[in-house]
Design a protein around this motif. Structure first.
Motif, PDB file in Angstrom:
ATOM      1  N   ILE A  37       1.753 -11.388   3.623  1.00 44.69           N
ATOM      2  CA  ILE A  37       2.447 -10.425   2.763  1.00 44.69           C
ATOM      3  C   ILE A  37       1.548 -10.014   1.597  1.00 44.69           C
ATOM      4  O   ILE A  37       1.487  -8.838   1.218  1.00 44.69           O
ATOM      5  CB  ILE A  37       3.773 -11.020   2.249  1.00 44.69           C
ATOM      6  N   GLY A  38       0.832 -10.992   1.038  1.00 47.67           N
ATOM      7  CA  GLY A  38      -0.109 -10.689  -0.036  1.00 47.67           C
ATOM      8  C   GLY A  38      -1.176  -9.706   0.413  1.00 47.67           C
ATOM      9  O   GLY A  38      -1.546  -8.786  -0.321  1.00 47.67           O
ATOM     10  N   GLY A  39      -1.667  -9.890   1.637  1.00 43.97           N
ATOM     11  CA  GLY A  39      -2.656  -8.965   2.190  1.00 43.97           C
ATOM     12  C   GLY A  39      -2.084  -7.565   2.377  1.00 43.97           C
ATOM     13  O   GLY A  39      -2.768  -6.563   2.110  1.00 43.97           O
ATOM     14  N   PHE A  40      -0.808  -7.490   2.815  1.00 41.90           N
ATOM     15  CA  PHE A  40      -0.162  -6.181   2.962  1.00 41.90           C
ATOM     16  C   PHE A  40      -0.042  -5.479   1.612  1.00 41.90           C
ATOM     17  O   PHE A  40      -0.287  -4.274   1.498  1.00 41.90           O
ATOM     18  CB  PHE A  40       1.234  -6.344   3.564  1.00 41.90           C
ATOM     19  N   ILE A  41       0.335  -6.233   0.598  1.00 43.94           N
ATOM     20  CA  ILE A  41       0.507  -5.638  -0.735  1.00 43.94           C
ATOM     21  C   ILE A  41      -0.830  -5.133  -1.272  1.00 43.94           C
ATOM     22  O   ILE A  41      -0.906  -4.051  -1.869  1.00 43.94           O
ATOM     23  CB  ILE A  41       1.139  -6.662  -1.704  1.00 43.94           C
ATOM     24  N   LEU A  42      -1.885  -5.901  -1.056  1.00 40.85           N
ATOM     25  CA  LEU A  42      -3.212  -5.456  -1.491  1.00 40.85           C
ATOM     26  C   LEU A  42      -3.613  -4.165  -0.780  1.00 40.85           C
ATOM     27  O   LEU A  42      -4.191  -3.254  -1.395  1.00 40.85           O
ATOM     28  CB  LEU A  42      -4.255  -6.549  -1.225  1.00 40.85           C
ATOM     29  N   SER A  43      -3.310  -4.087   0.510  1.00 36.91           N
ATOM     30  CA  SER A  43      -3.633  -2.877   1.264  1.00 36.91           C
ATOM     31  C   SER A  43      -2.831  -1.678   0.749  1.00 36.91           C
ATOM     32  O   SER A  43      -3.374  -0.588   0.556  1.00 36.91           O
ATOM     33  CB  SER A  43      -3.347  -3.089   2.753  1.00 36.91           C
ATOM     34  N   LEU A  44      -1.542  -1.900   0.505  1.00 41.08           N
ATOM     35  CA  LEU A  44      -0.694  -0.823  -0.015  1.00 41.08           C
ATOM     36  C   LEU A  44      -1.126  -0.397  -1.408  1.00 41.08           C
ATOM     37  O   LEU A  44      -1.026   0.783  -1.764  1.00 41.08           O
ATOM     38  CB  LEU A  44       0.771  -1.271  -0.036  1.00 41.08           C
ATOM     39  N   ALA A  45      -1.606  -1.370  -2.201  1.00 39.10           N
ATOM     40  CA  ALA A  45      -2.062  -1.055  -3.550  1.00 39.10           C
ATOM     41  C   ALA A  45      -3.236  -0.081  -3.520  1.00 39.10           C
ATOM     42  O   ALA A  45      -3.453   0.667  -4.484  1.00 39.10           O
ATOM     43  CB  ALA A  45      -2.463  -2.334  -4.286  1.00 39.10           C
ATOM     44  N   TYR A  46      -3.982  -0.093  -2.443  1.00 40.07           N
ATOM     45  CA  TYR A  46      -5.075   0.881  -2.276  1.00 40.07           C
ATOM     46  C   TYR A  46      -4.549   2.180  -1.675  1.00 40.07           C
ATOM     47  O   TYR A  46      -4.879   3.279  -2.154  1.00 40.07           O
ATOM     48  CB  TYR A  46      -6.159   0.298  -1.370  1.00 40.07           C
ATOM     49  N   MET A  47      -3.747   2.082  -0.630  1.00 41.18           N
ATOM     50  CA  MET A  47      -3.354   3.269   0.120  1.00 41.18           C
ATOM     51  C   MET A  47      -2.453   4.216  -0.666  1.00 41.18           C
ATOM     52  O   MET A  47      -2.630   5.435  -0.598  1.00 41.18           O
ATOM     53  CB  MET A  47      -2.646   2.853   1.419  1.00 41.18           C
ATOM     54  N   VAL A  48      -1.491   3.664  -1.402  1.00 38.01           N
ATOM     55  CA  VAL A  48      -0.502   4.516  -2.079  1.00 38.01           C
ATOM     56  C   VAL A  48      -1.147   5.439  -3.119  1.00 38.01           C
ATOM     57  O   VAL A  48      -0.954   6.665  -3.069  1.00 38.01           O
ATOM     58  CB  VAL A  48       0.611   3.650  -2.712  1.00 38.01           C
ATOM     59  N   PRO A  49      -1.923   4.910  -4.087  1.00 40.10           N
ATOM     60  CA  PRO A  49      -2.548   5.839  -5.046  1.00 40.10           C
ATOM     61  C   PRO A  49      -3.589   6.743  -4.404  1.00 40.10           C
ATOM     62  O   PRO A  49      -3.752   7.895  -4.808  1.00 40.10           O
ATOM     63  CB  PRO A  49      -3.191   4.901  -6.080  1.00 40.10           C
TER      64      PRO A  49
END
Length: 276
Positions: free
Chosen positions: A104-116
């Protein structure tokens, strides 16, 4: 196990390392669209989101190595792991709870890049050249890659009781996988023939014909290299970042094999491990 996951997730959200890594991914995801936009202003050539949207494919695994090593490793250093076992939690549940929360932590890190990156990219006239289905496939492969590398990092983190050694092992593994992927990819990208060229020597024009490239990988060796490029997470990182995946299904299957193999070995070893 649900209680373990809930406790781990709450601790993850409060973890300073996790918050710092998330900010780093947010910053990188936001800065790259501006960099591409400025290049477009100077060159006049429109930019595509494809060029950098999947850059997180090799950033997230490296940062996840840092997160997993410190997050899971701290359970040994502060005695949390022993307390969980004393409280009656099974080792298999402890292992899986840590694995799921790290994923889940890895998913959040990925989303933190993709969304902005996606939001600012669209605002700054960035567009995808690839179709929507292709983008979804690559996102799914990014998810599978995060799951696979998380399984490898948790394996190291829960079998090594020294926090410093855990951090060194996870980070070293991440870079070894990436460098191995660079080596394999570079070897496969070597052209079969070197192009013909001309040069002038002592006033005389000399023409050199097209020649066989001695560094070209062919035959069985090339087939092995291609399998390794698809199987090893480092090769997958580069393929996803450059959007050069030829067989998405194979990559997903290989990620599943890594997950099952690493988790099975890790759980068996952790169950037998003598915790000091």
């Amino acid at each position: 196990m649900v209680k373990l996951m809930k406790a781990n997730f709450i601790r993850l959200l409060k973890d300073k390392t996790f918050l710092l890594l998330t900010v780093i991914m947010l910053a990188i995801g936001a800065l790259l669209p501006f960099a591409h936009y400025m290049d477009t202003i100077h060159s006049g050539v429109p930019w595509a989101l494809d060029f950098s949207f999947f850059t997180y494919a090799f950033l997230a695994p490296i940062l996840l190595a840092v997160l997993t090593s410190l997050f899971v490793g701290s359970e040994y250093s502060n005695g949390t792991l022993r307390n969980k076992i004393i409280a009656g939690h099974r080792r298999e549940s402890i292992y899986l709870a840590n694995l799921i929360v790290c994923i889940i932590g890895g998913f959040i890190l990925s989303l933190a890049y993709m969304v902005p990156h996606l939001g600012l990219g669209l605002l700054l006239n960035g567009r995808f050249n690839s179709d929507f289905k292709t983008i979804l496939i690559y996102i799914a492969l990014g998810v599978a890659l995060v799951v696979a590398v998380a399984a490898l990092f948790v394996l190291i983190a829960l079998l090594c009781q020294n926090k410093a050694h855990t951090a060194a092992g996870c980070i070293l593994l991440a870079f070894v996988l990436l460098l191995f992927g660079v080596y394999i990819t570079s070897a496969l990208n070597e052209p079969e023939y070197l192009p013909a060229y001309t040069y002038i020597e002592n006033g005389v024009t000399v023409e050199e014909p097209e020649t066989k490239n001695p560094n070209y990988v062919s035959g069985t060796k090339r087939e092995i290299y291609e399998v390794l490029q698809d199987f090893m997470p480092g090769g997958q990182m580069l393929q996803l970042a450059d959007m050069e995946v030829e067989n998405p299904t194979i990559l997903a299957v290989y990620d599943g094999i890594i997950l099952i193999a690493a988790t099975t070995c890790g759980m068996v070893a952790f169950k037998r491990k003598n915790l000091k």
